[in-house]
Design a protein around this motif. Structure first.
Motif, PDB file in Angstrom:
ATOM      1  N   GLU A 174     -41.231  -9.346 -35.402  1.00 40.56           N
ATOM      2  CA  GLU A 174     -42.601  -9.128 -35.965  1.00 40.56           C
ATOM      3  C   GLU A 174     -42.812 -10.074 -37.223  1.00 40.56           C
ATOM      4  N   VAL A 175     -43.922 -10.543 -37.244  1.00 37.72           N
ATOM      5  CA  VAL A 175     -44.623 -11.333 -38.474  1.00 37.72           C
ATOM      6  C   VAL A 175     -45.614 -10.434 -39.128  1.00 37.72           C
ATOM      7  N   GLU A 176     -45.182 -10.174 -40.332  1.00 38.85           N
ATOM      8  CA  GLU A 176     -46.491  -9.227 -41.242  1.00 38.85           C
ATOM      9  C   GLU A 176     -46.839 -10.235 -42.352  1.00 38.85           C
ATOM     10  N   GLY A 177     -48.130 -10.425 -42.550  1.00 36.88           N
ATOM     11  CA  GLY A 177     -48.785 -11.049 -43.657  1.00 36.88           C
ATOM     12  C   GLY A 177     -49.542 -12.392 -43.360  1.00 36.88           C
ATOM     13  N   ASN A 178     -49.384 -12.601 -42.017  1.00 36.08           N
ATOM     14  CA  ASN A 178     -50.080 -13.753 -41.502  1.00 36.08           C
ATOM     15  C   ASN A 178     -50.718 -13.486 -40.348  1.00 36.08           C
ATOM     16  N   GLU A 179     -52.427 -13.637 -40.561  1.00 36.38           N
ATOM     17  CA  GLU A 179     -53.185 -13.140 -39.380  1.00 36.38           C
ATOM     18  C   GLU A 179     -53.118 -14.096 -38.343  1.00 36.38           C
ATOM     19  N   ALA A 180     -52.722 -15.189 -38.313  1.00 33.66           N
ATOM     20  CA  ALA A 180     -52.556 -16.128 -37.240  1.00 33.66           C
ATOM     21  C   ALA A 180     -51.503 -15.993 -36.313  1.00 33.66           C
ATOM     22  N   ILE A 181     -50.203 -15.751 -36.940  1.00 26.78           N
ATOM     23  CA  ILE A 181     -49.017 -15.542 -36.127  1.00 26.78           C
ATOM     24  C   ILE A 181     -48.372 -14.196 -36.450  1.00 26.78           C
ATOM     25  N   ARG A 182     -48.171 -13.440 -35.229  1.00 29.79           N
ATOM     26  CA  ARG A 182     -47.996 -12.107 -35.266  1.00 29.79           C
ATOM     27  C   ARG A 182     -46.551 -11.933 -34.865  1.00 29.79           C
ATOM     28  N   SER A 183     -45.744 -12.818 -34.504  1.00 27.32           N
ATOM     29  CA  SER A 183     -44.334 -12.826 -33.833  1.00 27.32           C
ATOM     30  C   SER A 183     -43.737 -14.207 -33.892  1.00 27.32           C
ATOM     31  N   ALA A 184     -42.216 -14.157 -34.178  1.00 27.80           N
ATOM     32  CA  ALA A 184     -41.607 -15.659 -34.266  1.00 27.80           C
ATOM     33  C   ALA A 184     -40.187 -15.424 -33.673  1.00 27.80           C
ATOM     34  N   LEU A 244     -37.945 -21.167 -38.337  1.00 26.51           N
ATOM     35  CA  LEU A 244     -38.419 -22.445 -38.178  1.00 26.51           C
ATOM     36  C   LEU A 244     -39.371 -22.226 -37.201  1.00 26.51           C
ATOM     37  N   ASP A 245     -39.404 -21.332 -36.334  1.00 26.11           N
ATOM     38  CA  ASP A 245     -40.533 -21.219 -35.214  1.00 26.11           C
ATOM     39  C   ASP A 245     -41.795 -20.829 -36.084  1.00 26.11           C
ATOM     40  N   TYR A 246     -41.531 -19.800 -36.973  1.00 25.24           N
ATOM     41  CA  TYR A 246     -42.706 -19.266 -37.709  1.00 25.24           C
ATOM     42  C   TYR A 246     -43.217 -20.342 -38.618  1.00 25.24           C
ATOM     43  N   VAL A 247     -42.444 -21.141 -39.409  1.00 23.34           N
ATOM     44  CA  VAL A 247     -42.818 -22.247 -40.341  1.00 23.34           C
ATOM     45  C   VAL A 247     -43.567 -23.324 -39.473  1.00 23.34           C
ATOM     46  N   PHE A 248     -43.143 -23.647 -38.639  1.00 22.60           N
ATOM     47  CA  PHE A 248     -43.952 -25.043 -38.178  1.00 22.60           C
ATOM     48  C   PHE A 248     -45.094 -24.529 -36.945  1.00 22.60           C
ATOM     49  N   ARG A 249     -45.044 -23.160 -36.430  1.00 23.02           N
ATOM     50  CA  ARG A 249     -46.231 -22.748 -36.007  1.00 23.02           C
ATOM     51  C   ARG A 249     -47.524 -22.498 -37.021  1.00 23.02           C
ATOM     52  N   GLU A 250     -47.044 -22.078 -38.194  1.00 18.34           N
ATOM     53  CA  GLU A 250     -47.716 -21.944 -39.194  1.00 18.34           C
ATOM     54  C   GLU A 250     -48.522 -23.289 -39.543  1.00 18.34           C
ATOM     55  N   LEU A 251     -47.754 -24.327 -39.959  1.00 20.48           N
ATOM     56  CA  LEU A 251     -48.015 -25.827 -40.131  1.00 20.48           C
ATOM     57  C   LEU A 251     -48.774 -26.383 -39.194  1.00 20.48           C
ATOM     58  N   GLY A 252     -48.532 -25.981 -37.797  1.00 21.23           N
ATOM     59  CA  GLY A 252     -49.420 -26.479 -36.605  1.00 21.23           C
ATOM     60  C   GLY A 252     -50.712 -26.001 -36.722  1.00 21.23           C
ATOM     61  N   VAL A 253     -50.668 -24.814 -36.672  1.00 21.65           N
ATOM     62  CA  VAL A 253     -52.115 -24.222 -36.726  1.00 21.65           C
ATOM     63  C   VAL A 253     -52.961 -24.606 -37.832  1.00 21.65           C
ATOM     64  N   SER A 254     -52.512 -24.747 -39.133  1.00 18.98           N
ATOM     65  CA  SER A 254     -53.074 -24.947 -40.469  1.00 18.98           C
ATOM     66  C   SER A 254     -53.347 -26.281 -40.555  1.00 18.98           C
ATOM     67  N   TYR A 255     -52.705 -27.393 -40.128  1.00 25.38           N
ATOM     68  CA  TYR A 255     -52.697 -28.670 -40.387  1.00 25.38           C
ATOM     69  C   TYR A 255     -53.065 -29.438 -39.031  1.00 25.38           C
ATOM     70  N   LEU A 256     -52.747 -29.209 -38.057  1.00 23.04           N
ATOM     71  CA  LEU A 256     -52.842 -29.815 -36.651  1.00 23.04           C
ATOM     72  C   LEU A 256     -53.770 -29.122 -35.897  1.00 23.04           C
ATOM     73  N   GLY A 257     -54.497 -28.101 -36.173  1.00 29.36           N
ATOM     74  CA  GLY A 257     -55.418 -27.344 -35.190  1.00 29.36           C
ATOM     75  C   GLY A 257     -54.935 -27.031 -33.868  1.00 29.36           C
ATOM     76  N   ARG A 258     -53.570 -26.725 -33.889  1.00 33.31           N
ATOM     77  CA  ARG A 258     -52.879 -26.153 -32.794  1.00 33.31           C
ATOM     78  C   ARG A 258     -53.041 -24.846 -32.685  1.00 33.31           C
TER      79      ARG A 258
END
Length: 869
Positions: free
Chosen positions: A747-757, A761-775
């Motif tokens: 479970e991921v706490e503190g990030n409203e876009a990502i709730r589990s990872a 590395l999965d969390y970091v690059f999902r966060e970057l993909g959402v924030s910078y690539l519109g994924r």
């Protein structure tokens, strides 16, 4: 058993102190002066792995004495150990006989007459003195076409096959590649073509995106084209498999034979025997101690020293028998089997070199007769030694190839293998490695020696060379300083000799005018840049360094060319004929190995098996070469490959030049910090952006973790940052690292876009993909709820306009952002929002045309149309 002293009475080769740079240390040792450093290091590696298990009550003369420091006392220590065990087992009548044996064996090692194989892995063994009544289970080799073979082959493929090191998701992608070939209907070659089969091209691209190498993709295509399956990848690595094949099964090219050929092609771990006795001998030889006797040591000007050869064979067989009785096996079942059968594996070294020295071609009846006679003599001696020791050995002689033994004997050939060629490497007194003619070539050349020397070694310089010589180089601006430096480095090749690092980067840049940034490129070709053509370079290299093959020398006689043919030019049929001749002499398999190129297919492997059947050999193993370092399938992303076709022209390929320069971030940069907790582990992600908002760096901070893990993550972030700054698209990193699986995860706490990872590395690059690539597909929440910062809407009251300070750093802007500047909440994020305008009533970007009116989707206010109304 009593051995007559022979080798211990002969003066040992001159020795000297050598400094050998090894993996972890610089070692000082005494070694024969004529040996190369690589040969000395091979003996030192062998000595490091030797056991020190002297029997209880061994005399001090054998157990504690140190005879010399030669090669770290490895040869002496092993000789004393075997002598002590021979005394304990009653092989030697007294201490003097054991000492005599040990002295003979150590002298034979140091004289390059006998060399042992690699030390088998330590493990279980039967008590050499007390013995044991337990028995190992009998060997049962699976037969091709039987269920036993299918089961054994599946286990081998699962442990050592194509997919053995891949994750389940990668195996699925690899199977998709194979299925794209299998489902294709039509010409077989077209179905396996990446250009003709678009479904295959898409599947191959997806496999590469999953992290699978191009070589593995190519192997999956080849397996599918041959009708073989890609393995599941599940299972532990298994030992080599020995299977029995009926000649008729291989000859008729049935599915069983093709399956076996595919397995041998894929794993290089299957030995196919053509009768049960050969299979048993091969299997026992895998657990037998190994050694080789160098026949070249007994070739004299007045003839072959048959007595010396016989003494060396007896000595080596006795040493192998003792090692087999007291040695270890990795598995208990093998220890019992070796205790029962006492197998040894002795091969002859230097047979191919002796054939050359006597002026015989490898592919000739005289050469096969010479090799068979040497092995026949050794087999007779093995029978005599076996009778004297009271044991009927299951495996005595072999023609096995063993790179470790070959290196210990100076790089000579082993078994039925041809020699490497007339040019060998020697080491001078100051450690310089030079090219020179091998001794067998000197003996075979006769009156053509001078011609051979020039053809094989060249003239060693460029004076008088065609196209590229001292005069033409001077015309280009080269001075004597650069020419001398290049000629001193010619051994590495002509292009390498003229590299900027050799002749001077300043000269290449200032005189020849080469761009400064190209000087550090390993592929930069100074001679080509100076204006010399490929033909010029090739002709000058032949003049200076000689020809790659004696067969290319126009001045040598055809007879000498046939004698000097190197192994790389000798095909499988002469090798199989030589192996069959040796097998007839020793009455057992010769452990023949045939090399296949990487580009070979499973059907090529089947053809090799059929050639082995036709030659009459009793066992064969196929070993396929690995993929070249630069192997590339030339895959193109499918959507990029779908170019629009015009009636008159079709674009086949395009070239894009990418500048290899680093794009530096501004000294003062913007970005954001995201705090989150993954499975209870806090992670701080820091980003740095270019002025245009593109991501340029990341930092990862973790708390309450081990120092090694934190350092690893920090350095990983640095590596990603450097890649971004050199132009690696963020999309590549995201596709490579999302859904990687390791702890911590959850479970991921503190990030409203990502709730589990599934990992950090999965969390970091999902966060970057959402924030910078519109994924939005990587987010765990409704992507329609994402806000301007890509992190989600948050609380309900954040629907209202937000102050700019929430999204823009006041510190970064140095207070230049007005306090009354706000971000308006976005209205619709669907397709209609692309044509939206600002509502004059509420200020939201939600004014869209509906019919003849402009309606605000946020407040519902109707706005006047342009032009009045």
């Amino acid at each position: 058993m009593q051995l007559e002293p022979r080798f211990a009475l002969v003066d040992r080769p001159a020795s000297e102190i050598r400094w050998v740079e090894r993996a972890n240390e610089l070692t000082e040792t005494l070694a024969p002066a004529s040996w190369t450093t690589a040969r000395v290091e091979a003996w030192l590696d062998w000595a490091d792995a030797l056991p020190s298990d002297f029997p209880p009550g061994a005399p001090d003369s054998l157990s504690t004495a140190s005879w010399s420091t030669s090669l770290g006392d490895g040869p002496g220590r092993q000789a004393r150990r075997l002598g002590a065990w021979g005394l304990a087992l009653g092989v030697f009548a007294n201490e003097a006989a054991a000492l005599a044996f040990a002295g003979e064996l150590a002298a034979a090692y140091l004289a390059g007459i006998v060399a042992p194989g690699v030390q088998l892995p330590l493990g279980a063994r039967v008590n050499p003195v007390a013995g044991d009544t337990a028995r190992a289970p009998p060997l049962r080799h699976p037969a091709l076409g039987s269920r036993a073979f299918v089961a054994a082959a599946s286990a081998l493929r699962a442990g050592r096959g194509l997919a053995s090191q891949l994750a389940p998701a990668q195996i699925a992608r690899l199977r998709g590649v194979a299925e794209a070939v299998a489902r294709c209907e039509g010409d077989a070659s077209a179905c396996a073509s990446l250009t003709a089969n678009q479904a295959l091209a898409r599947a191959a691209w997806r496999a590469r995106q999953a992290g699978i190498s191009d070589s593995a993709i190519a192997e999956a295509i080849a397996l599918a084209a041959a009708g073989c399956e890609v393995d599941s990848g599940a299972g532990e690595p298994t030992a080599s498999l020995v299977a029995v094949a009926e000649v008729s099964v291989v000859a008729r090219e049935g599915p069983e034979a093709l399956a076996a050929a595919g397995l041998a092609w894929e794993t290089s771990a299957l030995t196919i025997a053509f009768d049960e006795d050969a299979a048993r001998a091969v299997d026992l030889a895998n657990i037998a101690p190994r050694a080789a006797v160098n026949v070249l040591a007994f070739e004299r000007e007045d003839g072959f020293d048959a007595d010396g050869f016989a003494g060396a064979v007896r000595l080596a067989l006795l040493a192998l028998d003792l090692e087999g009785r007291v040695g270890f096996c990795a598995e208990p079942v093998d220890a019992y089997r070796r205790h029962e059968t006492r197998p040894v594996s002795l091969t002859l070294a230097g047979v191919a070199e002796l054939i050359v020295a006597r002026g015989l071609a490898f592919d000739s009846g005289a050469a096969r007769a010479l090799a068979a006679e040497l092995y026949r003599q050794a087999a007779t001696l093995a029978d005599e030694v076996g009778q004297a020791l009271g044991d009927a050995r299951a495996a005595r002689l072999s023609a096995r190839e063993d790179p470790e033994i070959a290196l210990k004997l100076g790089g000579v050939s082993l078994g039925a293998s041809p020699w490497t060629g007339p040019v060998t490497l020697a080491e001078t007194g100051d450690g310089e490695v030079i090219r020179t003619l091998a001794e067998p070539a000197l003996a075979a050349a006769g009156p053509e020696l001078a011609t051979l020397r020039v053809a094989a070694l060249g003239r060693g310089g460029l004076a008088g060379a065609p196209a590229i010589n001292h005069e033409t180089l001077a015309e280009k601006g080269f001075t004597a300083h650069e020419i001398v430096a290049a000629e001193a480095a010619l051994a590495d090749g002509l292009r390498a000799a003229f590299a900027p690092a050799i002749i001077g980067a300043g000269f290449v840049a200032d005189v020849l005018g080469a761009p400064t940034e190209s000087l550090s490129d390993p592929a930069f070709d100074t001679l080509a840049f100076a204006g010399f053509t490929e033909d010029d370079i090739a002709a000058a290299e032949v003049f200076a360094l000689g020809l790659a093959s004696p067969s290319d020398a126009a001045d040598l006689s055809d007879a000498l060319k046939a004698v000097l043919t190197p192994s790389r030019e000798i095909g499988p049929l002469p090798r199989l004929a030589m192996a069959a001749a040796i097998e007839s002499a020793i009455g057992g398999p010769a452990f023949t190995t045939l090399a296949l190129p990487f580009a070979a297919t499973p059907r090529d492997a089947l053809a090799a098996l059929q050639a082995a059947v036709a030659s009459g050999v009793r066992a064969i193993r196929l070993v396929r070469a690995g993929a070249p370092a630069d192997f590339d399938l030339g895959l193109v992303e499918p959507r990029a490959a779908r170019a629009v076709e015009s009636p008159t022209e079709r674009v086949i390929e395009r070239f894009v030049e990418v500048e290899r320069s680093r794009r530096k971030l501004p000294d003062r940069r913007k970005g954001y910090i995201q705090k989150a907790s993954i499975g209870g582990h806090k992670v701080y992600l820091h980003t740095g952006e270019y002025e245009d908002g593109e991501l340029g760096e990341i930092f990862l901070d973790m708390h309450k973790e081990g120092a090694a893990f934190r350092s690893l993550m920090n350095n990983f972030a640095i590596a990603v940052s450097i890649g971004l700054q050199y132009g690696v698209p963020l999309e590549e990193f995201v596709d490579a690292f999302v859904f990687t699986r390791f702890e911590p995860a959850g479970e991921v706490e503190g990030n409203e876009a990502i709730r589990s990872a599934t990992s950090i590395l999965d969390y970091v690059f999902r966060e970057l993909g959402v924030s910078y690539l519109g994924r939005d597909d990587l987010a765990s929440v409704d992507p329609q709820g994402l806000n301007a910062d890509g992190l989600g809407r948050g609380k309900a009251d954040e629907e209202a306009p937000q102050p700019a300070a929430r999204f823009i750093s006041r510190g970064f802007s140095r207070g230049a952002t007005p306090n009354n500047l706000v971000f308006l909440p976005l209205g619709g994020r669907g397709p209609a929002s692309r044509a939206a305008d600002v509502c004059p009533a509420c200020g939201d970007l939600a004014l869209v045309r509906k019919g003849q009116s402009l309606i605000c989707e946020t407040c519902g206010e109707r706005a006047p149309r342009a032009g009045g109304g």
